[in-house]
Write a protein that holds these residues in place. Sequence first.
Motif, PDB file in Angstrom:
ATOM      1  N   GLY A   1     -81.292 -62.794  37.940  1.00 51.66           N
ATOM      2  CA  GLY A   1     -81.440 -64.173  37.494  1.00 51.66           C
ATOM      3  C   GLY A   1     -81.154 -65.166  38.605  1.00 51.66           C
ATOM      4  O   GLY A   1     -81.857 -66.176  38.748  1.00 51.66           O
ATOM      5  N   GLY A   2     -80.121 -64.887  39.412  1.00 50.30           N
ATOM      6  CA  GLY A   2     -79.822 -65.761  40.534  1.00 50.30           C
ATOM      7  C   GLY A   2     -80.949 -65.805  41.553  1.00 50.30           C
ATOM      8  O   GLY A   2     -81.275 -66.871  42.094  1.00 50.30           O
ATOM      9  N   ILE A   3     -81.567 -64.643  41.810  1.00 54.32           N
ATOM     10  CA  ILE A   3     -82.687 -64.597  42.756  1.00 54.32           C
ATOM     11  C   ILE A   3     -83.849 -65.437  42.245  1.00 54.32           C
ATOM     12  O   ILE A   3     -84.454 -66.230  42.989  1.00 54.32           O
ATOM     13  CB  ILE A   3     -83.120 -63.137  42.978  1.00 54.32           C
ATOM     14  N   LEU A   4     -84.178 -65.299  40.971  1.00 52.62           N
ATOM     15  CA  LEU A   4     -85.296 -66.050  40.404  1.00 52.62           C
ATOM     16  C   LEU A   4     -85.023 -67.550  40.397  1.00 52.62           C
ATOM     17  O   LEU A   4     -85.914 -68.355  40.677  1.00 52.62           O
ATOM     18  CB  LEU A   4     -85.577 -65.558  38.979  1.00 52.62           C
ATOM     19  N   VAL A   5     -83.783 -67.922  40.093  1.00 54.05           N
ATOM     20  CA  VAL A   5     -83.434 -69.344  40.087  1.00 54.05           C
ATOM     21  C   VAL A   5     -83.548 -69.927  41.489  1.00 54.05           C
ATOM     22  O   VAL A   5     -84.106 -71.021  41.686  1.00 54.05           O
ATOM     23  CB  VAL A   5     -82.013 -69.544  39.521  1.00 54.05           C
ATOM     24  N   GLU A   6     -83.022 -69.211  42.491  1.00 47.80           N
ATOM     25  CA  GLU A   6     -83.057 -69.722  43.859  1.00 47.80           C
ATOM     26  C   GLU A   6     -84.485 -69.866  44.378  1.00 47.80           C
ATOM     27  O   GLU A   6     -84.771 -70.753  45.194  1.00 47.80           O
ATOM     28  CB  GLU A   6     -82.264 -68.800  44.789  1.00 47.80           C
ATOM     29  N   GLN A   7     -85.381 -69.032  43.900  1.00 48.44           N
ATOM     30  CA  GLN A   7     -86.742 -69.063  44.413  1.00 48.44           C
ATOM     31  C   GLN A   7     -87.654 -70.016  43.647  1.00 48.44           C
ATOM     32  O   GLN A   7     -88.506 -70.681  44.248  1.00 48.44           O
ATOM     33  CB  GLN A   7     -87.339 -67.648  44.383  1.00 48.44           C
ATOM     34  N   PHE A   8     -87.478 -70.116  42.333  1.00 47.24           N
ATOM     35  CA  PHE A   8     -88.494 -70.779  41.515  1.00 47.24           C
ATOM     36  C   PHE A   8     -88.001 -72.034  40.808  1.00 47.24           C
ATOM     37  O   PHE A   8     -88.597 -72.458  39.828  1.00 47.24           O
ATOM     38  CB  PHE A   8     -89.053 -69.784  40.494  1.00 47.24           C
ATOM     39  N   VAL A   9     -86.916 -72.627  41.277  1.00 47.05           N
ATOM     40  CA  VAL A   9     -86.567 -73.966  40.803  1.00 47.05           C
ATOM     41  C   VAL A   9     -87.649 -74.936  41.298  1.00 47.05           C
ATOM     42  O   VAL A   9     -88.396 -74.622  42.235  1.00 47.05           O
ATOM     43  CB  VAL A   9     -85.173 -74.385  41.318  1.00 47.05           C
ATOM     44  N   PRO A  10     -87.747 -76.109  40.670  1.00 45.26           N
ATOM     45  CA  PRO A  10     -88.842 -77.020  41.062  1.00 45.26           C
ATOM     46  C   PRO A  10     -88.904 -77.335  42.551  1.00 45.26           C
ATOM     47  O   PRO A  10     -89.995 -77.443  43.119  1.00 45.26           O
ATOM     48  CB  PRO A  10     -88.533 -78.279  40.239  1.00 45.26           C
TER      49      PRO A  10
ATOM     50  N   MET B   1     -81.433 -72.415  52.795  1.00 39.80           N
ATOM     51  CA  MET B   1     -80.223 -72.251  51.984  1.00 39.80           C
ATOM     52  C   MET B   1     -80.525 -71.462  50.719  1.00 39.80           C
ATOM     53  O   MET B   1     -79.733 -70.613  50.297  1.00 39.80           O
ATOM     54  CB  MET B   1     -79.641 -73.619  51.635  1.00 39.80           C
ATOM     55  N   ASN B   2     -81.675 -71.709  50.114  1.00 40.67           N
ATOM     56  CA  ASN B   2     -82.072 -70.926  48.939  1.00 40.67           C
ATOM     57  C   ASN B   2     -82.291 -69.468  49.302  1.00 40.67           C
ATOM     58  O   ASN B   2     -81.917 -68.563  48.541  1.00 40.67           O
ATOM     59  CB  ASN B   2     -83.345 -71.509  48.330  1.00 40.67           C
ATOM     60  N   TRP B   3     -82.885 -69.234  50.454  1.00 43.11           N
ATOM     61  CA  TRP B   3     -83.103 -67.856  50.888  1.00 43.11           C
ATOM     62  C   TRP B   3     -81.785 -67.144  51.169  1.00 43.11           C
ATOM     63  O   TRP B   3     -81.640 -65.955  50.883  1.00 43.11           O
ATOM     64  CB  TRP B   3     -83.995 -67.840  52.132  1.00 43.11           C
ATOM     65  N   GLN B   4     -80.826 -67.864  51.724  1.00 42.57           N
ATOM     66  CA  GLN B   4     -79.528 -67.249  51.995  1.00 42.57           C
ATOM     67  C   GLN B   4     -78.807 -66.902  50.690  1.00 42.57           C
ATOM     68  O   GLN B   4     -78.225 -65.814  50.564  1.00 42.57           O
ATOM     69  CB  GLN B   4     -78.678 -68.198  52.840  1.00 42.57           C
ATOM     70  N   ASN B   5     -78.852 -67.806  49.725  1.00 38.21           N
ATOM     71  CA  ASN B   5     -78.234 -67.505  48.427  1.00 38.21           C
ATOM     72  C   ASN B   5     -78.947 -66.349  47.738  1.00 38.21           C
ATOM     73  O   ASN B   5     -78.310 -65.511  47.086  1.00 38.21           O
ATOM     74  CB  ASN B   5     -78.258 -68.743  47.541  1.00 38.21           C
ATOM     75  N   MET B   6     -80.263 -66.286  47.872  1.00 35.60           N
ATOM     76  CA  MET B   6     -81.015 -65.177  47.302  1.00 35.60           C
ATOM     77  C   MET B   6     -80.605 -63.859  47.933  1.00 35.60           C
ATOM     78  O   MET B   6     -80.484 -62.828  47.250  1.00 35.60           O
ATOM     79  CB  MET B   6     -82.514 -65.417  47.499  1.00 35.60           C
ATOM     80  N   THR B   7     -80.378 -63.875  49.257  1.00 41.73           N
ATOM     81  CA  THR B   7     -79.933 -62.665  49.947  1.00 41.73           C
ATOM     82  C   THR B   7     -78.570 -62.207  49.429  1.00 41.73           C
ATOM     83  O   THR B   7     -78.322 -61.004  49.260  1.00 41.73           O
ATOM     84  CB  THR B   7     -79.879 -62.919  51.457  1.00 41.73           C
ATOM     85  N   MET B   8     -77.671 -63.157  49.184  1.00 44.60           N
ATOM     86  CA  MET B   8     -76.364 -62.815  48.626  1.00 44.60           C
ATOM     87  C   MET B   8     -76.509 -62.137  47.271  1.00 44.60           C
ATOM     88  O   MET B   8     -75.918 -61.073  47.013  1.00 44.60           O
ATOM     89  CB  MET B   8     -75.517 -64.084  48.486  1.00 44.60           C
ATOM     90  N   TYR B   9     -77.324 -62.721  46.387  1.00 49.15           N
ATOM     91  CA  TYR B   9     -77.545 -62.123  45.071  1.00 49.15           C
ATOM     92  C   TYR B   9     -78.210 -60.757  45.177  1.00 49.15           C
ATOM     93  O   TYR B   9     -77.943 -59.854  44.371  1.00 49.15           O
ATOM     94  CB  TYR B   9     -78.414 -63.041  44.208  1.00 49.15           C
ATOM     95  N   LEU B  10     -79.077 -60.591  46.182  1.00 51.65           N
ATOM     96  CA  LEU B  10     -79.781 -59.317  46.353  1.00 51.65           C
ATOM     97  C   LEU B  10     -78.799 -58.177  46.581  1.00 51.65           C
ATOM     98  O   LEU B  10     -78.922 -57.103  45.966  1.00 51.65           O
ATOM     99  CB  LEU B  10     -80.752 -59.428  47.531  1.00 51.65           C
ATOM    100  N   PHE B  11     -77.797 -58.395  47.424  1.00 50.55           N
ATOM    101  CA  PHE B  11     -76.837 -57.320  47.706  1.00 50.55           C
ATOM    102  C   PHE B  11     -75.943 -57.044  46.499  1.00 50.55           C
ATOM    103  O   PHE B  11     -75.569 -55.894  46.252  1.00 50.55           O
ATOM    104  CB  PHE B  11     -76.005 -57.678  48.931  1.00 50.55           C
TER     105      PHE B  11
END
Length: 283
Positions: free
Chosen positions: A61-70, A89-99
């Motif tokens: 859910g965090g990955i999807l939110v970081e990528q597909f917010v408006p 910054m969104n990509w970095q947060n997505m990477t955190m959620y990925l791990f």
Amino acid sequence: MPSFAGSALQGNFFLLFGLWWSIKYPLKYFLQRRNAESQPSRWIPCMDIIEGTAKAFFALGGILVEQFVPNGPHMTLYDDKTQHWVQLMNWQNMTMYLFYGFSGVVDVLAYSPLKLPVGLDRLLVAVALFAEGFLFQFHDYQGAALTSHLYSLLLIAVFAAAFCTLLEVFLRDHILLELLRASLFILQGSWFWQIAFVLYPPLGGPGWSQEDYGNKNFLTMCFFWHYAVGLLVMCINGSFSLCCPNGCSVSLEDVDVELDLPSCLPRRKRDVDPVLLPQTSTE
């Protein structure tokens, strides 16, 4: 994403697991001490599987939110037209959620027929924490002194939790390390909320002044207030976990659903037929 909602989402993620562990590990410890000579509870693997599943879905859910917010990158890393990176910054947060998602998957697979090595689940948590720490450590805050200070304080909790979890790979089921990890996750979660209120006030308006040294001094003190409150919450949850097994008259792991459960239900009075014994012939 650099917003109040993004920091609050990260805070909820760490608070959820920190608070859950502050109940789970003391309860597990007291149950194991109470039933030291019996087999371990069958509910512990179930809790671990549910926990891993929740971690994986929360991370997804965090990955999807970081990528597909408006205003998100929508899976675009580099814009060829502007010759600039897109929402790093969104990509970095997505990477955190990925791990952390990888960690959740390993938590579930640990109880599968694959027979993964013991300690691999803790190792993946440690790797996720190190990844999170280095992402925030080497992020460019563009000279914002207060923002850099906020995340530097966060790194204390992140790297402390990483080293603690790394020790758990070799010291399995060590209650002190497990409680320390839980307290540091609670600290991370509450501090993400503090970051949200400082940098992105929910009622609008500018954030706190980046040049005011008083803000840095106060927030440093506030960081340890957060940890003190987290320790207090852990004491309350630990007391609850201590009272729970002592207050239950029947332990769940001692109940067999097919055989023991009917014996716990009220029985109707009924007449018992006398036992008919075979008559022996007398000579």
